[in-house]
Design an enzyme around this catalytic site. Structure first.
Site, PDB file in Angstrom:
ATOM      1  N   LYS A  46      28.365  56.713  37.235  1.00 43.87           N
ATOM      2  CA  LYS A  46      29.637  55.942  37.033  1.00 43.87           C
ATOM      3  C   LYS A  46      29.219  54.520  36.866  1.00 43.87           C
ATOM      4  O   LYS A  46      27.972  54.156  37.158  1.00 43.87           O
ATOM      5  CB  LYS A  46      30.661  55.991  38.123  1.00 43.87           C
ATOM      6  CG  LYS A  46      29.940  55.778  39.382  1.00 43.87           C
ATOM      7  CD  LYS A  46      31.013  55.966  40.618  1.00 43.87           C
ATOM      8  CE  LYS A  46      30.781  55.187  41.779  1.00 43.87           C
ATOM      9  NZ  LYS A  46      31.732  55.021  42.813  1.00 43.87           N
ATOM     10  N   TYR A 273      24.724  21.731  42.455  1.00 46.18           N
ATOM     11  CA  TYR A 273      26.077  21.265  43.105  1.00 46.18           C
ATOM     12  C   TYR A 273      26.267  21.295  44.465  1.00 46.18           C
ATOM     13  O   TYR A 273      25.518  22.013  45.332  1.00 46.18           O
ATOM     14  CB  TYR A 273      27.041  22.521  42.585  1.00 46.18           C
ATOM     15  CG  TYR A 273      27.532  22.744  40.950  1.00 46.18           C
ATOM     16  CD1 TYR A 273      27.924  21.546  40.490  1.00 46.18           C
ATOM     17  CD2 TYR A 273      27.199  23.631  40.211  1.00 46.18           C
ATOM     18  CE1 TYR A 273      28.460  21.416  39.191  1.00 46.18           C
ATOM     19  CE2 TYR A 273      27.334  23.670  39.057  1.00 46.18           C
ATOM     20  CZ  TYR A 273      28.153  22.622  38.535  1.00 46.18           C
ATOM     21  OH  TYR A 273      28.620  22.495  36.999  1.00 46.18           O
TER      22      TYR A 273
END
Ligand SMILES: Cc1ncc(COP(=O)(O)O)c(C=O)c1O
Length: 390
Positions: A46, A273
């Site tokens: 999956k 950042y």
């Protein structure tokens, strides 16, 4: 109307998830080696084969001895069937809208379907009538996950409904364990006891149940008593056992990029950042054009090393500062010979590289970000080119 996102031309994208199907094949072979002869292995492919490419993963696992394939979505099951993979396929997650569109074809293609509620039984029975073919049903029992699955007290009622419907053939009873990755957790035995009594009740209603299955990778590796007729490993196939094991499982995905820039900065120069990191000495920083939009979790910033392949060999370099959307910065050290264009191994197996220094793994990135390798592997985004190693 759905509009496809234009694919980026792989020749113009430096970031690659290199998939080694031989690792999946060997991992499957090693796992089937732990099973009794009567126990089959369903490769769980999956989520696009846990990010490795569903068809690539499925073919590799079948070569290693899997005889079943498992996917959440019926559309994935159809894709496997349409690709000509002539094996047992099970699908288990759908809602009424999808079911009405896709289940008749799923059933007429001979794909097995899970039923996890009375409403799902109605959807499957309706689709089977439309397809004019009996649906092969695996009844999912909720033994503690609280997701999809009938409660033990509903078994007799749903069992009777299945017995009375000519379009339903009960081929299996199954459940999914909540805590098998912690072998000391008593929940597993409690869930197994509930499962066993639910199977007895179901057998009273519908007769002998051909198959029982409940073992994921963790239960496969630690609980031979739970192997039953079929085991359903996912993550172990891809080389990341969720429990300690001696089985030599090998990661099947390597995530690579290339240095975009190398530049010298002075001591005390801030990076990224929020300035969570500054250089402790004059050094050379490398800019790597891969970021959280490619699948690197921002929560794992400033904790993992990558491996850089320069003219002089392979060198570990720490990722420094916050991970940005499209880029990370690594500290190459003052004396590096790295230059723009050099290959960077973000995680996985550096292939022909010497084993020292070793590459970082998806497990390392997962620990850094406070998550699990399942999430790291399935987060590698669509803009990262998948390349299958020959
Ligand atoms: C129903 C079901 N079975 C088996 C698996 C495989 O689990 P694992 O990857 O832990 O082996 C999964 C994955 O979450 C699943 O949802």
């Amino acid at each position: 109307m759905t509009i496809p996102i234009p694919a980026e031309d792989p020749r113009h994208v430096p970031n690659r998830a290199v998939i080694d199907p031989s690792a999946i094949t060997q991992n499957t072979r090693d796992l089937t080696g732990l099973l009794e002869e009567h126990t089959a292995l369903m490769a769980v492919v999956k989520a696009d084969g846990y990010g490795h490419g569903m068809l690539t993963a499925a073919r590799a696992a079948l070569e290693g001895g899997a005889t079943w394939l498992g996917v959440a979505h019926p559309a994935s099951a159809l894709a496997l069937s349409r690709a000509g993979l002539d094996v047992h396929i099970l699908t288990w997650l759908y809602e009424p809208h999808t079911a009405a569109i896709v289940l008749p074809e799923v059933i007429s293609s001979g794909i097995d379907v899970s039923v996890g509620s009375p409403e799902m039984l109605t959807l499957v029975a309706d689709a089977a009538r439309q397809a004019d073919r009996r649906a092969r049903v695996h009844l999912k029992i909720d033994t503690g996950m609280g997701r999809n699955g009938v409660l033990p007290e509903q078994i007799r009622q749903i069992g009777a409904a299945m017995r009375e419907d000519d379009f339903i053939e009960v081929v299996a009873a199954w459940t999914h364990l909540t805590s098998a990755d912690d072998p000391t957790d008593p929940s597993t035995d409690q869930e197994v006891a509930l499962f066993d009594s639910a199977c007895d009740a179901l057998a009273d209603e519908v007769g002998p149940i051909p198959l029982q299955h409940l073992a994921n990778s963790a239960a496969l590796l630690t609980r031979p008593d739970l192997h039953r007729d079929l085991v359903r490993p996912g993550i172990a196939l891809y080389g990341y056992p969720p429990v300690a094991t001696d089985v030599p499982l090998r990661p099947a995905m390597t995530l690579t990029s290339r240095l975009a820039l190398v530049k010298e900065v002075p001591e005390g120069h801030s990076i990224g950042y929020g300035r969570i990191r500054s250089t402790s000495r004059r050094t050379r920083l490398g800019l790597v054009p891969i970021g959280y939009a490619d699948g690197l979790h921002r929560a794992g910033s400033d904790q993992c090393d990558v491996l850089v392949r320069t003219a002089s060999g392979d060198h570990r370099a720490p990722q420094v500062g916050r991970i940005s959307m499209d880029q990370i910065v690594i500290d190459l050290g003052p004396d590096t010979d790295a230059s723009a264009g050099d290959e960077v191994f973000v995680f996985g197996d550096a292939g022909e590289a010497p084993t020292e220094p070793s590459a970082t793994t998806a497990d390392d990135w997962a620990r850094a970000a406070g998550t699990i390798p399942y999430e790291v592997l399935t987060s590698v985004s669509g803009r990262v080119t998948r390349e299958v190693r020959a």
